[in-house]
Write an enzyme that holds these catalytic residues in place. Structure first.
Site, PDB file in Angstrom:
ATOM      1  N   TYR A  66      -2.510  10.578   1.733  1.00  0.00           N
ATOM      2  CA  TYR A  66      -2.354  10.629   3.192  1.00  0.00           C
ATOM      3  C   TYR A  66      -3.716  10.396   3.846  1.00  0.00           C
ATOM      4  O   TYR A  66      -4.592  11.259   3.843  1.00  0.00           O
ATOM      5  CB  TYR A  66      -1.783  11.982   3.642  1.00  0.00           C
ATOM      6  CG  TYR A  66      -0.389  12.277   3.123  1.00  0.00           C
ATOM      7  CD1 TYR A  66       0.437  11.257   2.643  1.00  0.00           C
ATOM      8  CD2 TYR A  66       0.117  13.575   3.118  1.00  0.00           C
ATOM      9  CE1 TYR A  66       1.712  11.526   2.173  1.00  0.00           C
ATOM     10  CE2 TYR A  66       1.394  13.848   2.653  1.00  0.00           C
ATOM     11  CZ  TYR A  66       2.178  12.818   2.181  1.00  0.00           C
ATOM     12  OH  TYR A  66       3.447  13.093   1.724  1.00  0.00           O
ATOM     13  N   PHE A 220       9.975   9.204  10.362  1.00  0.00           N
ATOM     14  CA  PHE A 220       9.399   8.307  11.383  1.00  0.00           C
ATOM     15  C   PHE A 220      10.431   7.924  12.456  1.00  0.00           C
ATOM     16  O   PHE A 220      10.068   7.455  13.524  1.00  0.00           O
ATOM     17  CB  PHE A 220       8.824   7.052  10.715  1.00  0.00           C
ATOM     18  CG  PHE A 220       7.663   7.370   9.811  1.00  0.00           C
ATOM     19  CD1 PHE A 220       6.428   7.704  10.353  1.00  0.00           C
ATOM     20  CD2 PHE A 220       7.804   7.360   8.426  1.00  0.00           C
ATOM     21  CE1 PHE A 220       5.350   8.011   9.534  1.00  0.00           C
ATOM     22  CE2 PHE A 220       6.736   7.675   7.599  1.00  0.00           C
ATOM     23  CZ  PHE A 220       5.501   7.996   8.153  1.00  0.00           C
TER      24      PHE A 220
HETATM   25  N1  NAP Z   1       7.455  12.966  -1.371  1.00  0.00           N
HETATM   26  C1  NAP Z   1       7.454  11.961  -0.528  1.00  0.00           C
HETATM   27  O1  NAP Z   1       7.599  10.812  -0.910  1.00  0.00           O
HETATM   28  C2  NAP Z   1       7.290  12.246   0.941  1.00  0.00           C
HETATM   29  C3  NAP Z   1       7.575  11.239   1.876  1.00  0.00           C
HETATM   30  C4  NAP Z   1       7.434  11.540   3.219  1.00  0.00           C
HETATM   31  C5  NAP Z   1       7.027  12.794   3.627  1.00  0.00           C
HETATM   32  N2  NAP Z   1       6.742  13.759   2.705  1.00  0.00           N
HETATM   33  C6  NAP Z   1       6.336  15.120   3.132  1.00  0.00           C
HETATM   34  O2  NAP Z   1       7.339  15.645   3.978  1.00  0.00           O
HETATM   35  C7  NAP Z   1       6.752  16.156   5.173  1.00  0.00           C
HETATM   36  C8  NAP Z   1       7.737  16.046   6.315  1.00  0.00           C
HETATM   37  O3  NAP Z   1       8.002  14.703   6.617  1.00  0.00           O
HETATM   38  P1  NAP Z   1       7.560  14.016   7.983  1.00  0.00           P
HETATM   39  O4  NAP Z   1       6.521  14.828   8.644  1.00  0.00           O
HETATM   40  O5  NAP Z   1       7.251  12.602   7.698  1.00  0.00           O
HETATM   41  O6  NAP Z   1       8.903  13.987   8.804  1.00  0.00           O
HETATM   42  P2  NAP Z   1       9.737  15.087   9.600  1.00  0.00           P
HETATM   43  O7  NAP Z   1       9.254  16.460   9.315  1.00  0.00           O
HETATM   44  O8  NAP Z   1      11.163  14.776   9.376  1.00  0.00           O
HETATM   45  O9  NAP Z   1       9.435  14.676  11.109  1.00  0.00           O
HETATM   46  C9  NAP Z   1       8.176  14.687  11.641  1.00  0.00           C
HETATM   47  C10 NAP Z   1       8.269  14.033  13.017  1.00  0.00           C
HETATM   48  O10 NAP Z   1       9.024  14.876  13.883  1.00  0.00           O
HETATM   49  C11 NAP Z   1       8.286  15.112  15.061  1.00  0.00           C
HETATM   50  N3  NAP Z   1       8.536  16.501  15.460  1.00  0.00           N
HETATM   51  C12 NAP Z   1       8.323  17.633  14.734  1.00  0.00           C
HETATM   52  N4  NAP Z   1       8.695  18.717  15.438  1.00  0.00           N
HETATM   53  C13 NAP Z   1       9.147  18.278  16.632  1.00  0.00           C
HETATM   54  C14 NAP Z   1       9.650  18.931  17.795  1.00  0.00           C
HETATM   55  N5  NAP Z   1       9.767  20.254  17.836  1.00  0.00           N
HETATM   56  N6  NAP Z   1      10.019  18.154  18.840  1.00  0.00           N
HETATM   57  C15 NAP Z   1       9.897  16.816  18.806  1.00  0.00           C
HETATM   58  N7  NAP Z   1       9.423  16.141  17.739  1.00  0.00           N
HETATM   59  C16 NAP Z   1       9.044  16.864  16.658  1.00  0.00           C
HETATM   60  C17 NAP Z   1       6.843  14.900  14.728  1.00  0.00           C
HETATM   61  O11 NAP Z   1       6.149  14.439  15.868  1.00  0.00           O
HETATM   62  P3  NAP Z   1       4.961  15.314  16.509  1.00  0.00           P
HETATM   63  O12 NAP Z   1       3.771  15.124  15.635  1.00  0.00           O
HETATM   64  O13 NAP Z   1       4.809  14.733  17.865  1.00  0.00           O
HETATM   65  O14 NAP Z   1       5.436  16.733  16.547  1.00  0.00           O
HETATM   66  C18 NAP Z   1       6.930  13.819  13.650  1.00  0.00           C
HETATM   67  O15 NAP Z   1       6.923  12.552  14.243  1.00  0.00           O
HETATM   68  C19 NAP Z   1       5.487  15.320   5.343  1.00  0.00           C
HETATM   69  O16 NAP Z   1       4.552  15.955   6.174  1.00  0.00           O
HETATM   70  C20 NAP Z   1       5.029  15.167   3.916  1.00  0.00           C
HETATM   71  O17 NAP Z   1       4.256  16.302   3.562  1.00  0.00           O
HETATM   72  C21 NAP Z   1       6.885  13.494   1.378  1.00  0.00           C
END
Ligand code: NAP
Length: 290
Positions: A66, A220
């Site tokens: 990351y 995303f």
């Molecule tokens: N193993 C893998 O291959 C893999 C792949 C992808 C991700 N991951 C892990 O999974 C974690 C979670 O995935 P992710 O962060 O990509 O996706 P997510 O948790 O599904 O969504 C994050 C998105 O939601 C928004 N968000 C969060 N809370 C919100 C709220 N209360 N109101 C409005 N928007 C909100 C965030 O924007 P804001 O920043 O504006 O809040 C961000 O754009 C990652 O951080 C990573 O550690 C692992």
């Protein structure tokens, strides 16, 4: 074994001998656009990490890929010396190319390098939990994980890793890993609208293995569904809160790692995940992914 009492929604879960809050934090969104480079608001990113700790969250998910290295360095800067209760989970198996792509890097030397890069950037001597990330950006892909997984087992035997997990894995790969060495979690894509792993989650729950959905809020492209909005409106809650509460109620082995770069969203998500959903609401939400 450590014990931990928490008022966070969902309580705690034990990964091997490590107790974590089921409400964790995913650090990926702290890097710059496309998960490349530094964040636009560096102080804001550090503030989010400090708030994670202030809220009592003890599980942070990250990876040297990351940024690359950016989120690990932010975690290091914001949180060292780390609280004893904090467990940082990393993943190896993909690197970044100059276009921001995520090419696989699962040769033994790639994995050794990645483990050392995580140790160095986080400022740790041992990594609590390392996931072997399989597949590609399109999702899990079939194929043997024996060579890369055995490489991580060797690094574990050398004392560099406490526990192992797999990510972006098929059910067959999960079974193959478990036949080689114990795993404490599976980290795959899963949320209200994307429920490929329903059966796997239930099997893992019976075995006491955690399931850690990535993209719990849609990643995303945020989750959008009229049924979700309707339930949220009735409960006077946000769709994000309902999506997180649904995951916590879906199975006791599900750990949350929602990502955010905003302190306000982090607080909102913690407060919202504690919503109690009735059987009727759960049935309504169930239809979204089926
Ligand atoms: N193993 C893998 O291959 C893999 C792949 C992808 C991700 N991951 C892990 O999974 C974690 C979670 O995935 P992710 O962060 O990509 O996706 P997510 O948790 O599904 O969504 C994050 C998105 O939601 C928004 N968000 C969060 N809370 C919100 C709220 N209360 N109101 C409005 N928007 C909100 C965030 O924007 P804001 O920043 O504006 O809040 C961000 O754009 C990652 O951080 C990573 O550690 C692992």
């Amino acid at each position: 074994m450590s014990t931990l009492s928490t008022s966070l929604p969902g309580g705690t879960w034990t990964l091997g001998d490590l107790t974590v809050t089921r409400f964790g934090y995913g650090a990926m969104q702290l890097a710059g656009p496309g998960v490349m480079g530094p964040p636009a608001d560096r102080d804001g990113a550090l503030a989010v990490l400090r708030e994670v700790i202030d809220l009592g969250i003890t599980h942070i998910d990250t990876a040297a890929a990351y940024g690359p290295r950016v989120t690990n360095q932010l975690i290091h800067e914001a949180l060292r010396p780390y609280p004893e209760s904090l467990h940082i989970v990393t993943k190896v198996g993909a690197i970044r190319d100059e276009h921001g792509g995520w090419p696989p890097a699962r040769q033994p030397e790639d994995l050794r390098r990645a483990v050392h890069e995580n140790l160095e950037t986080l400022g740790l001597e041992v990594l609590d939990l390392v996931n072997l990330r399989l597949g590609n950006a399109q999702g899990p892909q079939p194929g043997s994980l024996a060579e890369p997984f055995e490489t991580l087992v060797e690094l574990q035997q050398q004392g560099l890793i406490r526990h192992l997990g797999v990510s972006n894995a098929t059910a067959e790969q999960v079974a193959q890993a478990r036949a080689i060495a114990p795993i404490v979690c599976v980290q795959n894509m899963y949320n209200l609208a994307y429920r490929q792993d329903d059966e796997l989650i239930d099997e893992l729950a019976e075995e006491g293995i955690a399931y850690v959905p990535f993209f719990p809020l849609g990643g995303f492209s945020p989750l959008q569904s009229s049924a979700l909005s309707a339930v949220a409106a009735r409960l006077d809650a946000t769709p994000m809160s309902v999506a997180l509460a649904w995951l916590l109620q879906r199975s006791p082995n599900i750990l949350l790692i929602p990502g955010t770069s905003s302190v306000a969203h982090l607080r909102e998500n913690v407060a919202g995940a504690g919503l109690s959903l009735s059987d009727e609401e759960l049935a309504e939400l169930d239809k979204i992914g089926h």
